[in-house]
Design an enzyme around this catalytic site. Sequence first.
Site, PDB file in Angstrom:
ATOM      1  N   GLU A  93       1.775 -15.810   6.599  1.00 42.04           N
ATOM      2  CA  GLU A  93       2.398 -15.814   8.116  1.00 42.04           C
ATOM      3  C   GLU A  93       3.941 -15.937   8.117  1.00 42.04           C
ATOM      4  O   GLU A  93       4.452 -16.453   7.209  1.00 42.04           O
ATOM      5  CB  GLU A  93       1.735 -16.647   8.750  1.00 42.04           C
ATOM      6  CG  GLU A  93       0.041 -16.590   8.919  1.00 42.04           C
ATOM      7  CD  GLU A  93      -0.369 -15.140   9.851  1.00 42.04           C
ATOM      8  OE1 GLU A  93       0.695 -14.344  10.145  1.00 42.04           O
ATOM      9  OE2 GLU A  93      -1.379 -15.217  10.221  1.00 42.04           O
ATOM     10  N   HIS A  95       3.123 -10.066   8.805  1.00 40.96           N
ATOM     11  CA  HIS A  95       2.519 -10.702   7.479  1.00 40.96           C
ATOM     12  C   HIS A  95       2.107  -9.703   6.491  1.00 40.96           C
ATOM     13  O   HIS A  95       1.660  -8.548   6.762  1.00 40.96           O
ATOM     14  CB  HIS A  95       1.576 -11.513   7.940  1.00 40.96           C
ATOM     15  CG  HIS A  95       0.077 -11.188   8.416  1.00 40.96           C
ATOM     16  ND1 HIS A  95      -0.269 -11.453   9.563  1.00 40.96           N
ATOM     17  CD2 HIS A  95      -0.558 -10.452   7.687  1.00 40.96           C
ATOM     18  CE1 HIS A  95      -1.523 -10.665   9.548  1.00 40.96           C
ATOM     19  NE2 HIS A  95      -1.593 -10.097   8.560  1.00 40.96           N
ATOM     20  N   ASN A 119       2.811  -8.785  13.127  1.00 39.85           N
ATOM     21  CA  ASN A 119       3.942  -9.879  13.026  1.00 39.85           C
ATOM     22  C   ASN A 119       4.595  -9.663  11.741  1.00 39.85           C
ATOM     23  O   ASN A 119       5.518 -10.952  11.391  1.00 39.85           O
ATOM     24  CB  ASN A 119       3.396 -11.473  13.297  1.00 39.85           C
ATOM     25  CG  ASN A 119       2.413 -11.823  12.193  1.00 39.85           C
ATOM     26  OD1 ASN A 119       2.090 -10.848  11.402  1.00 39.85           O
ATOM     27  ND2 ASN A 119       1.770 -13.005  12.309  1.00 39.85           N
ATOM     28  N   ASP A 134      -6.374 -11.886  -0.338  1.00 47.10           N
ATOM     29  CA  ASP A 134      -6.843 -13.166   0.142  1.00 47.10           C
ATOM     30  C   ASP A 134      -8.401 -13.167   0.797  1.00 47.10           C
ATOM     31  O   ASP A 134      -9.058 -12.212   0.641  1.00 47.10           O
ATOM     32  CB  ASP A 134      -6.032 -13.070   1.636  1.00 47.10           C
ATOM     33  CG  ASP A 134      -5.998 -11.536   2.383  1.00 47.10           C
ATOM     34  OD1 ASP A 134      -6.693 -10.871   2.083  1.00 47.10           O
ATOM     35  OD2 ASP A 134      -5.141 -11.443   3.220  1.00 47.10           O
TER      36      ASP A 134
HETATM   37  C1  GLP Z   1      -5.178  -8.808   7.829  1.00 45.27           C
HETATM   38  C2  GLP Z   1      -5.112  -8.947   6.408  1.00 45.27           C
HETATM   39  C3  GLP Z   1      -3.615  -8.221   5.723  1.00 45.27           C
HETATM   40  C4  GLP Z   1      -3.733  -6.944   6.647  1.00 45.27           C
HETATM   41  C5  GLP Z   1      -3.509  -7.232   7.969  1.00 45.27           C
HETATM   42  C6  GLP Z   1      -3.482  -5.689   8.764  1.00 45.27           C
HETATM   43  O1  GLP Z   1      -4.769 -10.004   8.299  1.00 45.27           O
HETATM   44  N1  GLP Z   1      -4.824 -10.172   5.680  1.00 45.27           N
HETATM   45  O2  GLP Z   1      -3.802  -7.913   4.536  1.00 45.27           O
HETATM   46  O3  GLP Z   1      -2.610  -6.090   6.068  1.00 45.27           O
HETATM   47  O4  GLP Z   1      -4.584  -7.925   8.498  1.00 45.27           O
HETATM   48  O5  GLP Z   1      -4.653  -5.622   9.267  1.00 45.27           O
HETATM   49  P1  GLP Z   1      -5.000  -3.934   9.720  1.00 45.27           P
HETATM   50  O6  GLP Z   1      -4.638  -3.204   8.568  1.00 45.27           O
HETATM   51  O7  GLP Z   1      -6.359  -3.987  10.280  1.00 45.27           O
HETATM   52  O8  GLP Z   1      -3.984  -3.679  10.899  1.00 45.27           O
END
Ligand code: GLP
Length: 254
Positions: free
Chosen positions: A143, A138, A136, A67
């Site tokens: 989402e 995702h 959440n 993404d």
């Molecule tokens: C972001 C990314 C995800 C990631 C998530 C968790 O929103 N788009 O790919 O898994 O956050 O992030 P973190 O690893 O900082 O908790």
Amino acid sequence: MRIYAAADYEEMSQRAASILAAHVITKPDAVLGLATGSTPIGTYDRLAAMHQKGMLDFSQVTTVNLDEYEGLSGEHPQSYRYFMNKHLFERINIPREHTFIPDGLAKNSAEECKRYTALLHSLKNIDIQLLGIGSNGHIGFNEPSDSFCRDTHVVMLAEQTRKNNSRFFSSPEEVPARAITMGIGNIMSAESILLLANGKNKSDALFAALFGPITPKVPASILQFHNNVTVAADEEALCAIREFTRWEGKIYDC
Ligand code: GLP
């Protein structure tokens, strides 16, 4: 599905790096699906270290990221292109033209989504898709929603996600409202999936994803339908799963 329990972030990262390294060693032209966020940073550090020691060659590897924020250029320090260059690509010998990330600055995001989906199809299969998980539930930027979206698409980020990710920006208002993300179908078509989770704030989401009902309200729950998923998680993230399953060991097959 196989769950590996790691004592802490370091052990989780070591396990993840070993699994990814095994793919690159056994298939030098592997296609790696990569993720951003704080979770995989330790994994990328270890892969870079293995490369620097001469143990890993990325010259034939291709990478596709999940993404990108809409509206951020690759030079913006919070863009996912910038993140990937900094944490991995600049530290290994992957040709830059083998690394793919949606273009956050594309004039027409809908067209960019089509282009990215076509690119994914042209690569045939992702050999292993690395994933983090949002608090959440995702994955990528898919989402919680009323339905699963198959292909790359534009999403409105959930308030929770913008709040969580605001720690990387100088103010919460700076977090883009929209992003481009691989769809659930794109993720599910990977040959294998490696899901990472660490920290207490991931415990409920990880439990819901792996042991709850399969629902687009918890996008990661779709992974229960994939037949080659490995999870590496630290004890804090495993807390709710440990309580529910009464599992006490290091490896859980389910
Ligand atoms: C972001 C990314 C995800 C990631 C998530 C968790 O929103 N788009 O790919 O898994 O956050 O992030 P973190 O690893 O900082 O908790």
